[in-house]
Design an enzyme around this catalytic site. Structure first.
Site, PDB file in Angstrom:
ATOM      1  N   GLN A   1      17.023  31.474   1.846  1.00 59.57           N
ATOM      2  CA  GLN A   1      17.426  32.430   0.805  1.00 59.57           C
ATOM      3  C   GLN A   1      18.021  31.742  -0.426  1.00 59.57           C
ATOM      4  OE1 GLN A   1      20.257  34.447   3.580  1.00 59.57           O
ATOM      5  NE2 GLN A   1      21.543  34.653   1.767  1.00 59.57           N
TER       6      GLN A   1
ATOM      7  N   HIS B   1      34.678  39.601   5.176  1.00 64.05           N
ATOM      8  CA  HIS B   1      34.010  39.485   6.475  1.00 64.05           C
ATOM      9  C   HIS B   1      34.872  40.114   7.577  1.00 64.05           C
ATOM     10  CE1 HIS B   1      32.346  35.751   4.367  1.00 64.05           C
ATOM     11  NE2 HIS B   1      31.260  36.438   4.632  1.00 64.05           N
TER      12      HIS B   1
ATOM     13  N   VAL C   1      35.655  44.500  -0.330  1.00 64.63           N
ATOM     14  CA  VAL C   1      37.061  44.080  -0.272  1.00 64.63           C
ATOM     15  C   VAL C   1      37.316  43.165  -1.471  1.00 64.63           C
ATOM     16  CG1 VAL C   1      38.809  42.847   1.072  1.00 64.63           C
ATOM     17  CG2 VAL C   1      37.116  44.274   2.232  1.00 64.63           C
TER      18      VAL C   1
ATOM     19  N   GLU D   1      28.918  46.315   1.072  1.00 62.82           N
ATOM     20  CA  GLU D   1      28.379  46.831  -0.202  1.00 62.82           C
ATOM     21  C   GLU D   1      28.493  45.803  -1.321  1.00 62.82           C
ATOM     22  OE1 GLU D   1      30.203  50.605  -1.018  1.00 62.82           O
ATOM     23  OE2 GLU D   1      29.215  51.557   0.705  1.00 62.82           O
ATOM     24  N   LYS D   2      29.242  44.743  -1.071  1.00 63.92           N
ATOM     25  CA  LYS D   2      29.304  43.626  -2.032  1.00 63.92           C
ATOM     26  C   LYS D   2      27.884  43.178  -2.385  1.00 63.92           C
ATOM     27  CE  LYS D   2      30.640  39.573  -3.835  1.00 63.92           C
ATOM     28  NZ  LYS D   2      29.698  38.621  -3.372  1.00 63.92           N
ATOM     29  N   ASP D   3      27.026  43.149  -1.352  1.00 67.76           N
ATOM     30  CA  ASP D   3      25.616  42.777  -1.544  1.00 67.76           C
ATOM     31  C   ASP D   3      24.783  44.053  -1.397  1.00 67.76           C
ATOM     32  OD1 ASP D   3      25.822  39.642  -1.471  1.00 67.76           O
ATOM     33  OD2 ASP D   3      27.084  40.396   0.136  1.00 67.76           O
TER      34      ASP D   3
ATOM     35  N   GLN E   1      20.982  43.886  -1.057  1.00 69.05           N
ATOM     36  CA  GLN E   1      20.645  43.381   0.278  1.00 69.05           C
ATOM     37  C   GLN E   1      20.768  44.496   1.317  1.00 69.05           C
ATOM     38  OE1 GLN E   1      22.240  39.523   1.848  1.00 69.05           O
ATOM     39  NE2 GLN E   1      23.718  40.825   2.862  1.00 69.05           N
TER      40      GLN E   1
ATOM     41  N   MET F   1      27.238  34.056   6.655  1.00 68.16           N
ATOM     42  CA  MET F   1      26.930  32.648   6.394  1.00 68.16           C
ATOM     43  C   MET F   1      28.206  31.808   6.506  1.00 68.16           C
ATOM     44  SD  MET F   1      23.789  32.498   3.794  1.00 68.16           S
ATOM     45  CE  MET F   1      24.664  32.633   2.256  1.00 68.16           C
TER      46      MET F   1
HETATM   47  P1  AMP Z   1      27.780  36.350   3.505  1.00 72.50           P
HETATM   48  O1  AMP Z   1      28.513  35.477   4.458  1.00 72.50           O
HETATM   49  O2  AMP Z   1      28.177  36.171   2.082  1.00 72.50           O
HETATM   50  O3  AMP Z   1      26.286  36.329   3.732  1.00 72.50           O
HETATM   51  O4  AMP Z   1      28.228  37.839   3.848  1.00 72.50           O
HETATM   52  C1  AMP Z   1      28.120  38.363   5.145  1.00 72.50           C
HETATM   53  C2  AMP Z   1      28.383  39.852   5.098  1.00 72.50           C
HETATM   54  O5  AMP Z   1      29.697  40.083   4.589  1.00 72.50           O
HETATM   55  C3  AMP Z   1      27.411  40.589   4.150  1.00 72.50           C
HETATM   56  O6  AMP Z   1      27.051  41.828   4.736  1.00 72.50           O
HETATM   57  C4  AMP Z   1      28.247  40.775   2.918  1.00 72.50           C
HETATM   58  O7  AMP Z   1      27.867  41.885   2.130  1.00 72.50           O
HETATM   59  C5  AMP Z   1      29.628  40.985   3.508  1.00 72.50           C
HETATM   60  N1  AMP Z   1      30.650  40.688   2.511  1.00 72.50           N
HETATM   61  C6  AMP Z   1      30.793  39.540   1.794  1.00 72.50           C
HETATM   62  N2  AMP Z   1      31.821  39.659   0.920  1.00 72.50           N
HETATM   63  C7  AMP Z   1      32.317  40.909   1.079  1.00 72.50           C
HETATM   64  C8  AMP Z   1      33.374  41.636   0.453  1.00 72.50           C
HETATM   65  N3  AMP Z   1      34.115  41.121  -0.520  1.00 72.50           N
HETATM   66  N4  AMP Z   1      33.613  42.907   0.867  1.00 72.50           N
HETATM   67  C9  AMP Z   1      32.847  43.456   1.861  1.00 72.50           C
HETATM   68  N5  AMP Z   1      31.849  42.820   2.482  1.00 72.50           N
HETATM   69  C10 AMP Z   1      31.584  41.561   2.095  1.00 72.50           C
END
Ligand code: AMP
Length: 257
Positions: free
Chosen positions: A59, A35, A174, A146-148, A151, A28
């Protein structure tokens, strides 16, 4: 790096990309090192790397949260270029939802607990947009953090249930140096809350059980949405969500049963 603000442009390109492995990273935007770790892994494992940036309205259960979601396209594109993306797709809402969200994917178990219990309709929106994006990108592998974790598990389940021809790759969380899981929402924390935020991860990992973590977080000043221990196969994970002012933070970690 080729930019596609229109799906037609990407789909035309995609038709010509035959016989090459494609790694896809859906996001997003408001990109950070979390990312980037997904993009770099996709870079190592595939011939072509495709990033999508789309703030998915379906969402969000809270219009205020959607309105406040950080949008940083220029610096995102710079980061994407530096981390080795070949293509970036950033369609608008009209392109992604030509049906006005009449058609949607819903799941009836895992999506109803944890974040799903606190953000109504959230995972219908997530699964629907991920299904659309997987059909659009047609990747060999798709990378999720794995943060989400909830999901990630739901996407894995959808891919299996609908026989989607893609490998889902999970990537470790991370964190900032102080332990806070990186998140696009962290930039919205006040200075004081940002200093306090690492306690969330510390308490979540150190408490003896979920009840104790919930109690300790509340005592420490967090507004707790939930803390729960849930078994996934042979391991148990602890999931937490807390609010700090207008910002909602989530985290999870493996715990001993
Ligand atoms: P988002 O932009 O928040 O929808 O995240 C996009 C992707 O990046 C998703 O698969 C998230 O789980 C992953 N993501 C977001 N933050 C982290 C993080 N701190 N460590 C690893 N992956 C992340």
């Amino acid at each position: 790096m080729i930019l596609h603000s229109h799906l037609d442009s990407w789909l035309e390109t995609r038709r010509r990309l035959t016989g090459q492995s494609i790694g896809f990273v859906p996001t997003m935007g408001a990109l950070h090192a979390g990312h980037v770790s997904l993009i770099e892994r996709a870079r190592r494992e595939n011939e072509i790397v495709v990033l999508s940036i789309f703030v998915n309205p379906t969402q969000f259960d809270d219009p205020g949260d959607l309105a406040q979601y950080p949008k940083t396209l220029e610096s995102d594109l710079e980061m994407a270029r530096k981390s080795g993306c070949d293509h970036v797709i950033f369609p608008n809402e009209r392109q992604m939802y030509p049906d006005g969200y009449r058609y949607r994917v819903s799941e009836n178990e895992l999506s109803k607990i944890l974040c799903g219990a606190h953000r109504l309709g959230h995972f219908d929106g997530v699964l629907t947009v991920v299904l659309k994006l997987l059909h659009i990108a047609q990747p060999t592998r798709a990378y999720f953090g794995e943060k989400d974790f909830q999901q990630l598990e739901l996407v894995r389940g959808m891919v299996k249930s609908f026989f989607l021809p893609v490998e889902i790759v999970s990537c470790a969380i991370v964190r900032e140096g102080d332990g806070l899981a990186m998140s696009s929402r962290n930039t919205r924390l006040s200075h004081v809350d940002r200093k306090h935020a690492p306690h969330f991860h510390q308490i979540l990992t150190q408490a003896a059980n979920a009840d104790e973590a919930r109690r300790a977080l509340t005592e420490d000043g967090f507004d707790v949405d939930y803390v729960e221990d849930i078994a996934f196969g042979p391991s148990t994970r602890r999931f937490g969500a807390v609010r700090m002012g207008p910002v909602r933070l989530i985290d999870n970690c493996e715990v001993q049963r």
